[in-house]
Design a protein around this motif. Sequence first.
Motif, PDB file in Angstrom:
ATOM      1  N   THR A   1      -8.043 -42.021  24.823  1.00  0.00           N
ATOM      2  CA  THR A   1      -9.366 -42.201  24.649  1.00  0.00           C
ATOM      3  C   THR A   1     -10.311 -41.250  25.458  1.00  0.00           C
ATOM      4  OG1 THR A   1      -9.369 -43.818  26.540  1.00  0.00           O
ATOM      5  CG2 THR A   1      -8.840 -44.738  24.245  1.00  0.00           C
ATOM      6  N   GLU A   2      -9.928 -40.076  25.525  1.00  0.00           N
ATOM      7  CA  GLU A   2     -10.807 -38.914  26.326  1.00  0.00           C
ATOM      8  C   GLU A   2     -11.959 -38.332  25.389  1.00  0.00           C
ATOM      9  OE1 GLU A   2      -7.641 -36.403  27.780  1.00  0.00           O
ATOM     10  OE2 GLU A   2      -7.090 -37.835  29.345  1.00  0.00           O
ATOM     11  N   THR A   3     -11.737 -38.618  24.159  1.00  0.00           N
ATOM     12  CA  THR A   3     -12.832 -37.987  23.348  1.00  0.00           C
ATOM     13  C   THR A   3     -13.734 -39.027  22.988  1.00  0.00           C
ATOM     14  OG1 THR A   3     -11.697 -38.314  21.331  1.00  0.00           O
ATOM     15  CG2 THR A   3     -11.257 -36.245  22.203  1.00  0.00           C
ATOM     16  N   PRO A   4     -15.082 -38.463  22.461  1.00  0.00           N
ATOM     17  CA  PRO A   4     -16.086 -39.493  22.289  1.00  0.00           C
ATOM     18  C   PRO A   4     -15.416 -40.360  20.987  1.00  0.00           C
ATOM     19  CG  PRO A   4     -17.208 -37.650  22.759  1.00  0.00           C
ATOM     20  CD  PRO A   4     -15.842 -37.074  22.702  1.00  0.00           C
ATOM     21  N   GLU A   5     -14.779 -39.558  19.623  1.00  0.00           N
ATOM     22  CA  GLU A   5     -14.535 -40.053  18.626  1.00  0.00           C
ATOM     23  C   GLU A   5     -13.326 -41.493  19.034  1.00  0.00           C
ATOM     24  OE1 GLU A   5     -16.494 -36.648  18.006  1.00  0.00           O
ATOM     25  OE2 GLU A   5     -14.930 -36.987  19.158  1.00  0.00           O
ATOM     26  N   ALA A   6     -12.464 -40.995  19.950  1.00  0.00           N
ATOM     27  CA  ALA A   6     -11.289 -41.806  20.211  1.00  0.00           C
ATOM     28  C   ALA A   6     -11.927 -43.308  21.043  1.00  0.00           C
ATOM     29  CB  ALA A   6     -10.359 -41.260  21.127  1.00  0.00           C
ATOM     30  N   ARG A   7     -13.018 -43.012  21.729  1.00  0.00           N
ATOM     31  CA  ARG A   7     -13.680 -44.342  22.194  1.00  0.00           C
ATOM     32  C   ARG A   7     -14.488 -44.892  21.296  1.00  0.00           C
ATOM     33  NH1 ARG A   7     -14.297 -40.343  26.609  1.00  0.00           N
ATOM     34  NH2 ARG A   7     -16.431 -39.737  25.786  1.00  0.00           N
ATOM     35  N   LEU A   8     -15.051 -44.301  20.328  1.00  0.00           N
ATOM     36  CA  LEU A   8     -15.849 -45.002  19.397  1.00  0.00           C
ATOM     37  C   LEU A   8     -14.712 -45.620  18.452  1.00  0.00           C
ATOM     38  CD1 LEU A   8     -18.344 -42.115  18.395  1.00  0.00           C
ATOM     39  CD2 LEU A   8     -18.821 -44.328  19.567  1.00  0.00           C
ATOM     40  N   ALA A   9     -13.645 -44.904  17.827  1.00  0.00           N
ATOM     41  CA  ALA A   9     -12.652 -45.642  17.181  1.00  0.00           C
ATOM     42  C   ALA A   9     -11.889 -46.975  17.934  1.00  0.00           C
ATOM     43  CB  ALA A   9     -11.474 -44.698  16.987  1.00  0.00           C
ATOM     44  N   GLN A  10     -11.894 -47.015  19.272  1.00  0.00           N
ATOM     45  CA  GLN A  10     -11.119 -48.066  19.932  1.00  0.00           C
ATOM     46  C   GLN A  10     -12.143 -49.266  19.731  1.00  0.00           C
ATOM     47  OE1 GLN A  10      -8.353 -48.584  21.183  1.00  0.00           O
ATOM     48  NE2 GLN A  10      -7.409 -46.684  21.801  1.00  0.00           N
TER      49      GLN A  10
ATOM     50  N   VAL B   1     -13.416 -41.131  11.677  1.00  0.00           N
ATOM     51  CA  VAL B   1     -12.866 -42.215  10.537  1.00  0.00           C
ATOM     52  C   VAL B   1     -11.140 -41.912  10.259  1.00  0.00           C
ATOM     53  CG1 VAL B   1     -12.712 -42.192   7.964  1.00  0.00           C
ATOM     54  CG2 VAL B   1     -14.852 -42.071   9.053  1.00  0.00           C
ATOM     55  N   LEU B   2     -10.506 -40.757  10.545  1.00  0.00           N
ATOM     56  CA  LEU B   2      -9.435 -40.337  10.497  1.00  0.00           C
ATOM     57  C   LEU B   2      -8.802 -41.236  11.684  1.00  0.00           C
ATOM     58  CD1 LEU B   2      -9.106 -36.750   9.737  1.00  0.00           C
ATOM     59  CD2 LEU B   2      -8.235 -38.574   8.252  1.00  0.00           C
ATOM     60  N   LEU B   3      -9.203 -41.345  12.643  1.00  0.00           N
ATOM     61  CA  LEU B   3      -8.613 -42.208  14.036  1.00  0.00           C
ATOM     62  C   LEU B   3      -8.578 -43.711  13.576  1.00  0.00           C
ATOM     63  CD1 LEU B   3     -10.410 -40.476  16.696  1.00  0.00           C
ATOM     64  CD2 LEU B   3      -7.998 -40.365  16.465  1.00  0.00           C
ATOM     65  N   GLY B   4      -9.788 -44.000  12.887  1.00  0.00           N
ATOM     66  CA  GLY B   4      -9.672 -45.514  12.317  1.00  0.00           C
ATOM     67  C   GLY B   4      -8.762 -45.788  11.139  1.00  0.00           C
ATOM     68  N   LEU B   5      -8.472 -44.907  10.449  1.00  0.00           N
ATOM     69  CA  LEU B   5      -7.862 -45.123   9.011  1.00  0.00           C
ATOM     70  C   LEU B   5      -6.550 -45.138   9.471  1.00  0.00           C
ATOM     71  CD1 LEU B   5      -7.672 -45.224   6.026  1.00  0.00           C
ATOM     72  CD2 LEU B   5      -7.422 -42.453   6.338  1.00  0.00           C
ATOM     73  N   PHE B   6      -5.831 -44.447  10.571  1.00  0.00           N
ATOM     74  CA  PHE B   6      -4.254 -44.252  10.724  1.00  0.00           C
ATOM     75  C   PHE B   6      -4.128 -45.134  12.025  1.00  0.00           C
ATOM     76  CE2 PHE B   6      -5.086 -40.406   8.159  1.00  0.00           C
ATOM     77  CZ  PHE B   6      -4.000 -40.553   7.272  1.00  0.00           C
ATOM     78  N   HIS B   7      -5.138 -45.960  12.744  1.00  0.00           N
ATOM     79  CA  HIS B   7      -4.679 -46.350  14.040  1.00  0.00           C
ATOM     80  C   HIS B   7      -3.708 -47.489  13.912  1.00  0.00           C
ATOM     81  CE1 HIS B   7      -7.168 -49.920  12.685  1.00  0.00           C
ATOM     82  NE2 HIS B   7      -6.886 -50.505  13.883  1.00  0.00           N
ATOM     83  N   ASP B   8      -3.320 -48.008  12.762  1.00  0.00           N
ATOM     84  CA  ASP B   8      -2.304 -49.430  12.945  1.00  0.00           C
ATOM     85  C   ASP B   8      -1.343 -48.867  11.902  1.00  0.00           C
ATOM     86  OD1 ASP B   8      -3.210 -51.048  14.797  1.00  0.00           O
ATOM     87  OD2 ASP B   8      -4.358 -52.173  13.435  1.00  0.00           O
ATOM     88  N   LEU B   9      -1.090 -47.832  11.355  1.00  0.00           N
ATOM     89  CA  LEU B   9      -0.089 -47.101  10.465  1.00  0.00           C
ATOM     90  C   LEU B   9       1.383 -47.496  10.802  1.00  0.00           C
ATOM     91  CD1 LEU B   9       0.524 -45.743   7.753  1.00  0.00           C
ATOM     92  CD2 LEU B   9       0.829 -43.853   8.875  1.00  0.00           C
TER      93      LEU B   9
ATOM     94  N   SER C   1      -7.799 -52.077   8.682  1.00  0.00           N
ATOM     95  CA  SER C   1      -7.935 -50.560   8.717  1.00  0.00           C
ATOM     96  C   SER C   1      -9.085 -50.259   7.996  1.00  0.00           C
ATOM     97  CB  SER C   1      -6.674 -49.929   8.331  1.00  0.00           C
ATOM     98  OG  SER C   1      -5.529 -50.161   9.085  1.00  0.00           O
ATOM     99  N   PHE C   2      -9.443 -50.735   6.815  1.00  0.00           N
ATOM    100  CA  PHE C   2     -10.601 -50.274   5.902  1.00  0.00           C
ATOM    101  C   PHE C   2     -11.754 -50.260   6.820  1.00  0.00           C
ATOM    102  CE2 PHE C   2     -13.795 -51.271   2.980  1.00  0.00           C
ATOM    103  CZ  PHE C   2     -13.936 -50.077   2.416  1.00  0.00           C
ATOM    104  N   ARG C   3     -12.225 -51.363   7.021  1.00  0.00           N
ATOM    105  CA  ARG C   3     -13.414 -51.713   7.724  1.00  0.00           C
ATOM    106  C   ARG C   3     -13.329 -50.881   9.096  1.00  0.00           C
ATOM    107  NH1 ARG C   3     -16.659 -57.555   7.832  1.00  0.00           N
ATOM    108  NH2 ARG C   3     -14.877 -57.665   9.394  1.00  0.00           N
ATOM    109  N   THR C   4     -12.463 -50.926   9.791  1.00  0.00           N
ATOM    110  CA  THR C   4     -12.687 -50.154  10.978  1.00  0.00           C
ATOM    111  C   THR C   4     -12.822 -49.007  10.743  1.00  0.00           C
ATOM    112  OG1 THR C   4     -10.837 -51.689  12.134  1.00  0.00           O
ATOM    113  CG2 THR C   4     -10.972 -49.635  12.947  1.00  0.00           C
TER     114      THR C   4
END
Length: 205
Positions: free
Chosen positions: A122-131, A67-75, A45-48
Amino acid sequence: MSGEQGRDRLKRIADFLFEAGMLRKTPRTGYQFLGTGQENVAEHSFRTSVICYVLARMAGADPGRAVLLGLFHDLHETRIGDFNYVNRMYNTSERSAALKDAAAGTGFSEDLLGLWAELEATETPEARLAQDADQLDLILNLKEQSDLGNTYADKWMDSAVQRLRTEEGRELARVIRETDHTDWWYLGPDPSWWANKNGGRKIKG
């Protein structure tokens, strides 16, 4: 399981922080099939999250949101563990319910469930980038294992690259695959450093 159990908000925040620490003890399970490598979910999660920042800057998206999407994506994996791709053929899990219970009573539920819904849609740019960041962290680990001699890692990278959603993610993946994982430290110093410790010892001719 509501997660609240009559506890006040600060107690539930303390519970939440203890629970987040469980990710340090939750292994990523795909490596048992790869045969080499290991990491826990907190490390992933950190490097993601770092990759989310990098991709968002590359794409002109919102770095903080990514960053928030990546930080919590596997909580949610504090409660259900990490299901690798083989596990998922035979098991299902209530990821949204696990996250809802983890956040219950903290005052963070709306934020965290909103991030999760955005990531899944995955509709926002940030969500696609986080994926993509999620996959790129795997690709980085696989490149290291490939460099160390695990030929199966290359097959896994082929599959991971196909899952990328953005041009920025694909571009970065291409360069990762062309880069030795030791270059950042081995090629960084003056070459003489490795021979004479940067002038600390002269080599006789």
